[in-house]
Scaffold this active site. Sequence first.
Site, PDB file in Angstrom:
ATOM      1  CB  ALA A  54      37.003  33.222  30.869  1.00  0.00           C
ATOM      2  CG  ASN A  55      41.281  35.858  33.411  1.00  0.00           C
ATOM      3  OD1 ASN A  55      42.138  35.008  33.596  1.00  0.00           O
ATOM      4  ND2 ASN A  55      40.443  36.248  34.369  1.00  0.00           N
ATOM      5  NE  ARG A  56      45.000  36.005  25.761  1.00  0.00           N
ATOM      6  CZ  ARG A  56      44.616  35.349  24.673  1.00  0.00           C
ATOM      7  NH1 ARG A  56      44.701  34.048  24.627  1.00  0.00           N
ATOM      8  NH2 ARG A  56      44.167  36.011  23.627  1.00  0.00           N
TER       9      ARG A  56
END
Length: 402
Positions: A208-210
């Site tokens: 995933a990412n932020r």
Amino acid sequence: MPLQGRRILLIIAGGIAAYKSLDLIRRLRERGAAVRVVMTAAAQRFVTPLAAASLSGDQVYTDLFSLTEESEMGHLRLAAEADLVVVAPATADLLAKMAAGLADDLASTILLAADKPILIAPAMNTRMWLHAATIANLALLERRGVERIGPNAGPLAEHESGPGRMAEPLEIVAAVEQCLGGGALSGRRAIVTSGPTHEPLDPVRYIANRSSGKQGHAIAAALARLGAETVLVSGPTSEPDPPGVRVLHVETAREMLAACEKALPADIAVCAAAVADWRAEAAPQKLKKKNGPPPTLKLVENPDILATLSKPGNRRPRLVVGFAAETEKLIEHAQAKRAKKGCDWIIANDVSAPAGTFGGDANTVHVIDEAGVEDWPPLSKREVAARLATRIARFLAQKAAE
Ligand code: C5P
């Protein structure tokens, strides 16, 4: 008339500012709006339903359990038949109920059930306004997409002075007009992507990412406020669904692309999602820790949604807008990205850690189009969204006039 044909549901709560709401009814009707009024029990101690009914030219609704009112107009239909719900004055008590999702009278029940944009005009004593509970309630409501006008600072009841005065009726009218957007994008269709994507490694793990989805969700809400029929294709986020927007929840980049393609045709596409560039070949069972070397991830490229939507063809939206989140050489990289992906505009933003853009509420962006670079000042993500929606509306109006 600027509000001709627009339907306002005005909820009057119990504060001394309720007397100004009578003038608000008159001002809204002068501009062509149809106004239907709901009053709380406390509001009726300050102004009478008869006064509100005389000014609105319609029955005033006061009671959740009134047989007559229910048989003539189910309480849920009150919001369903409005374009905008306005709460003026919005007391500390009603704001707290809205934040908590309480529904113990007609006004709070309507507010909990409403699927329409909501504008609040708070009015209360300064100490109530500055209380941590009110501040937290308001922050929560704004995060959910509730619009606010005021309060102003100035003399209050009980010989006090400070922030807490309800905005003046004409200021509320201007906010109503802004919320309804005069329909600058009515008849247009928009697709917005938002949030991260989750790319599974196995049934329990993912890449995933932020991305928080705050900017994309705010853009969808802003386009809808200007009257665009808006589809928001959202990756997993903790942002609530914006009011008046159709939300398609997806997990992976491939699901996001499929949802966007299903939502076509559209006049506008804004790709604000932080789509994972790669996915792993997901294992069908949970990967087990074994003696020996750890597993190696084999990544494959994901589809590029922005580039796909930008491809020339008769299903290409008239205006395709991308984002370029960069940590260095912001403008240079963003300009290259615009050319590579084939979109019309790129919104460049600095996501290096000191900028605090990821997850934060503020954003400093640069809008890059055919003509060059437009630097915007530091703004909240909501303000960036509102400005962008206005710029989009102006662009499409110009194109239509050509
Ligand atoms: O990740 P990148 O910097 O290439 O993202 C730039 C733009 O492209 C963003 O608008 C993003 O939403 C979009 N994008 C996309 N699909 C991808 C990767 C990025 O739509 N697979």
